[in-house]
Enzyme design. Structure first.
Site, short mmCIF file in Angstrom:
data_model
loop_
_atom_site.label_atom_id
_atom_site.label_comp_id
_atom_site.label_asym_id
_atom_site.label_seq_id
_atom_site.Cartn_x
_atom_site.Cartn_y
_atom_site.Cartn_z
N GLY A 10 -31.27 -17.01 -5.71
CA GLY A 10 -30.87 -17.02 -7.12
C GLY A 10 -30.11 -15.76 -7.48
O GLY A 10 -30.17 -15.28 -8.61
N ASP A 54 -27.72 -24.04 -0.64
CA ASP A 54 -28.85 -24.60 -1.35
C ASP A 54 -30.16 -24.22 -0.63
O ASP A 54 -30.26 -24.42 0.59
CB ASP A 54 -28.65 -26.13 -1.34
N ILE A 55 -31.15 -23.75 -1.37
CA ILE A 55 -32.43 -23.40 -0.71
C ILE A 55 -33.13 -24.64 -0.14
O ILE A 55 -34.09 -24.51 0.61
CB ILE A 55 -33.42 -22.65 -1.64
N TYR A 154 -40.95 -27.16 -15.64
CA TYR A 154 -40.75 -25.79 -15.17
C TYR A 154 -42.08 -25.02 -15.14
O TYR A 154 -42.41 -24.34 -14.16
CB TYR A 154 -39.74 -25.12 -16.10
N LYS A 158 -44.02 -23.50 -11.94
CA LYS A 158 -44.35 -22.08 -11.78
C LYS A 158 -45.84 -21.90 -11.47
O LYS A 158 -46.22 -21.16 -10.57
CB LYS A 158 -43.97 -21.29 -13.04
N1 SER Z 1 -37.12 -17.88 -19.97
C1 SER Z 1 -37.68 -19.07 -19.35
C2 SER Z 1 -37.23 -20.28 -20.02
O1 SER Z 1 -37.00 -20.22 -21.19
C3 SER Z 1 -39.17 -19.02 -19.40
O2 SER Z 1 -39.61 -18.17 -18.40
O3 SER Z 1 -37.17 -21.29 -19.40
#
Ligand code: SER
Length: 339
Positions: A10, A54-55, A154, A158
């Site tokens: 990244g 690409d990873i 997301y 995480k």
């Molecule tokens: N900044 C990130 C987002 O808004 C959250 O870690 O997706």
């Protein structure tokens, strides 16, 4: 023989820019930058090698594996929270699948050179999921172990990757006869919203803060997508990079956990707006809340408890609310847009 390397995935992203500049300043000469987007020359000049790809491309990772002896990985590549909601499958592939591959690569590297690879992973306040605005407003500083019920792809990615990291650090091959020495050294920070004077994020849900500031400085109108009293914790990029480096350097025996909150200052969208008006009285900012993005922000804590990071590795931000604006954001953003 393979060349030694510090791998940064990244690299073309917001944090990649900040981190690579800083590592180069510190004299780290073995940086290998990886990104799916072209890596700009300024970044490239600070690295020993740039890899465009690409990873998820196994051949590419095998090539990196065969060419480099990697001691530290900063795995920054991810699709941010708003973008991930539009393409959840792709987000899962990149954010979870990509991290799994990198962890596997790190564990193999550790086996080759006999020392645990340091695997630095930026997690996020998105790993939390409060049930809504009322609970958020009535909840104080949230600790790492509380409210771990993310509502975004997301955030789920995480949180899961934090677990994977802990697994690869402490439990990998736990049933093997020689299970003792093959883990990695996984270290993770749950970042609050990031604000950089140099770059703009893309596809995040905390982006209204940096977008509002950059719009004001560049004379653009801005419609903020959350309501004025929405509060989140934020941090400016130099402090975020410092935190990563500080955690990376901390003696292993001081670290009692693998994931750490860090915090610098907490502000409402309206407080950010008011601070902007002090500097740019002509700024044309209004509030055009987006109900669905608002719900995501309402699931993230207004403040986090970073006492573990302070105690274990000496975390302390250099920029509080006032210094973040007066010493970093305002002067740097003014010079960015003055040319
Ligand atoms: N900044 C990130 C987002 O808004 C959250 O870690 O997706």
């Amino acid at each position: 023989m393979r060349q030694t390397a510090t791998l940064i995935t990244g690299a073309s992203g917001e944090m990649g820019h900040g981190l690579i500049g800083r590592l180069a300043e510190e004299g780290i000469e073995d940086l290998v930058a990886l990104d799916i987007r072209p890596i700009d020359q300024r970044i490239g000049n600070q690295c020993k090698a740039c890899v465009n790809g690409d990873i998820l491309d196994e051949r590419l990772l095998e090539r990196i594996q065969s060419e480099y002896e990697i001691h530290t990985v900063y795995h920054l590549a991810a699709l941010l929270s708003t973008r991930a909601e539009f393409t959840p499958d792709a987000a899962h592939r990149v954010n979870a699948g990509g991290t799994l591959r990198l962890l596997q690569m790190a564990v193999e590297q550790s086996q080759w050179h006999g020392r645990p690879v340091k695997f630095m992973f930026p997690s996020s306040i998105a790993a939390y999921g409060l049930p809504g605005r009322e609970v958020k407003q009535g909840t104080g500083r949230v600790r790492e172990t509380e409210w771990n019920f993310p509502t975004t792809m997301y955030g789920c990615n995480k949180l899961y990757c934090e677990h994977l990291g802990r697994y690869y650090a402490n439990h990998y091959r736990q049933l093997a006869v020689d299970s003792s020495s093959h883990g990695i050294d996984f270290r993770c920070i749950r970042f609050p919203g990031l604000i950089s004077a140099v770059t703009l994020p893309s596809g995040g849900t905390t982006d209204y803060a940096p977008e509002m500031i950059h719009a004001a400085a560049s004379g653009q109108k801005y419609g903020c997508f959350v309501v004025p009293d929405t509060r989140l914790p934020f941090i400016v990029m130099p402090d975020a990079v410092n935190a990563l480096l500080q955690l990376q350097e901390a003696p292993r025996e001081n670290l009692r956990q693998t994931e750490y909150n860090i915090s610098s200052f907490s502000m409402t969208a309206d407080e950010i707006h008011q601070r902007i008006l002090e500097e740019w009285p002509q700024a044309e900012i209004d509030f055009k809340p987006d109900r669905k993005r608002q719900a995501i922000v309402d699931s993230w804590p207004a403040e986090v408890d970073d006492s573990a990071a302070r105690a274990d590795w000496g975390w302390a931000p250099r920029y509080d609310k006032e210094a973040a604006f007066s010493q970093y954001l305002i002067p740097r953003i003014k010079s960015r847009y003055s040319g």
